[in-house]
Design an enzyme around this catalytic site. Structure first.
Site, mmCIF file in Angstrom:
data_model
loop_
_atom_site.group_PDB
_atom_site.id
_atom_site.type_symbol
_atom_site.label_atom_id
_atom_site.label_comp_id
_atom_site.label_asym_id
_atom_site.label_seq_id
_atom_site.Cartn_x
_atom_site.Cartn_y
_atom_site.Cartn_z
ATOM 1 N N SER A 156 0.839 -1.194 0.000
ATOM 2 C CA SER A 156 0.000 0.000 0.000
ATOM 3 C C SER A 156 0.871 1.238 0.000
ATOM 4 O O SER A 156 1.914 1.271 0.665
ATOM 5 C CB SER A 156 -0.916 0.018 1.224
ATOM 6 O OG SER A 156 -1.677 1.208 1.262
ATOM 7 N N ASP A 178 -7.992 -4.673 0.499
ATOM 8 C CA ASP A 178 -8.890 -3.785 -0.234
ATOM 9 C C ASP A 178 -10.112 -3.642 0.651
ATOM 10 O O ASP A 178 -10.621 -4.634 1.198
ATOM 11 C CB ASP A 178 -9.263 -4.350 -1.602
ATOM 12 C CG ASP A 178 -9.807 -3.244 -2.510
ATOM 13 O OD1 ASP A 178 -9.149 -2.197 -2.619
ATOM 14 O OD2 ASP A 178 -10.879 -3.428 -3.103
ATOM 15 N N TYR A 227 -13.820 7.224 5.250
ATOM 16 C CA TYR A 227 -15.203 7.435 5.688
ATOM 17 C C TYR A 227 -15.369 7.343 7.207
ATOM 18 O O TYR A 227 -16.495 7.390 7.705
ATOM 19 C CB TYR A 227 -16.128 6.416 5.006
ATOM 20 C CG TYR A 227 -16.210 6.588 3.509
ATOM 21 C CD1 TYR A 227 -17.168 7.418 2.934
ATOM 22 C CD2 TYR A 227 -15.309 5.944 2.668
ATOM 23 C CE1 TYR A 227 -17.236 7.591 1.551
ATOM 24 C CE2 TYR A 227 -15.366 6.103 1.290
ATOM 25 C CZ TYR A 227 -16.331 6.930 0.740
ATOM 26 O OH TYR A 227 -16.391 7.099 -0.627
ATOM 27 N N ASP A 228 -14.269 7.249 7.936
ATOM 28 C CA ASP A 228 -14.342 7.151 9.396
ATOM 29 C C ASP A 228 -15.186 8.257 10.032
ATOM 30 O O ASP A 228 -15.945 7.991 10.976
ATOM 31 C CB ASP A 228 -12.941 7.160 10.022
ATOM 32 C CG ASP A 228 -12.230 5.827 9.886
ATOM 33 O OD1 ASP A 228 -12.924 4.795 9.779
ATOM 34 O OD2 ASP A 228 -10.984 5.815 9.885
#
Length: 206
Positions: A9, A69, A159-160
């Site tokens: 990543s 992912d 999106y936390d």
């Protein structure tokens, strides 16, 4: 001899979170950063994209590779954004734009119809140079909750700030990193992966 991984990543937030999770559950494990080429994520499932990244990193480095992912899946959107979570507002969009678009799309949806879950699939790829014949494995983690009406919190990413975990009245971005790492979708996927990692460690030691 501790296991050594390369984490496939280039997302530093994700790398930091993974390092914490692995460090807490596999003391002594060495997590190497990946600086090789980033493959196109052409899969249509979390598992496909995770394997694309892990295989590329294993081939480039010759090390055991882990890749995840993940994304947010909203019930009333039929599971979207899903694998398109990171580019929901466009391929060049950032977290803020993705979050704002999702909130706009659900602006007329009230509770209890704002259910959602974070999903994570971790792919493990062991190259043949490390273990004869090579090896591949996947594990999945899910974290149920609901979408808030506005972003809150500063500890998370993605999106936390709009995800309220089930049973809590805070968003995952309002949780401290240690609190999030104890229950997140990524942590749950790693817990499912851990027995396989321990089995491989035993084979390598043997």
């Amino acid at each position: 001899m501790p296991l050594e991984f390369v984490l496939a990543s280039h997302n530093q937030h994700k790398v930091t979170e993974f390092q914490r999770i692995i460090g807490e559950r596999m003391p002594g494990a060495v997590v190497h950063a990946y600086d090789g080429p980033e493959p196109a994520e052409t899969g249509v499932t979390f598992a496909e994209n995770a394997f694309i990244k892990a295989r590329a990193a294993a081939q480039h480095t010759g090390r055991i590779a882990l890749a995840d992912d993940s994304g947010i899946c909203v019930d009333v959107l039929g599971g979207a954004p899903g694998v398109f979570s990171a580019r929901w507002a466009g391929s060049a969009a950032g977290d803020e734009a993705n979050v704002r678009l999702l909130l706009d799309q659900l602006s007329d949806i009230r509770r209890p119809h704002r259910g959602a879950e974070f999903r994570c699939t971790i792919a493990l790829v062991v190259p043949g140079s490390v273990l004869a014949g090579g090896h591949e494995f996947t594990a999945e983690g899910r974290w149920r909750g609901a979408l808030a009406y506005e972003p809150r919190g500063s500890h998370g990413f993605g999106y936390d700030p709009i995800f309220e975990p089930e049973g809590l009245e805070v968003t995952s971005a309002e949780l401290l990193p240690a609190e999030k790492n104890a229950q997140s979708h990524r942590a749950r996927a790693f817990e499912a992966l851990l027995p396989e990692l321990e089995r491989i460690a035993g084979q390598l030691e043997g």
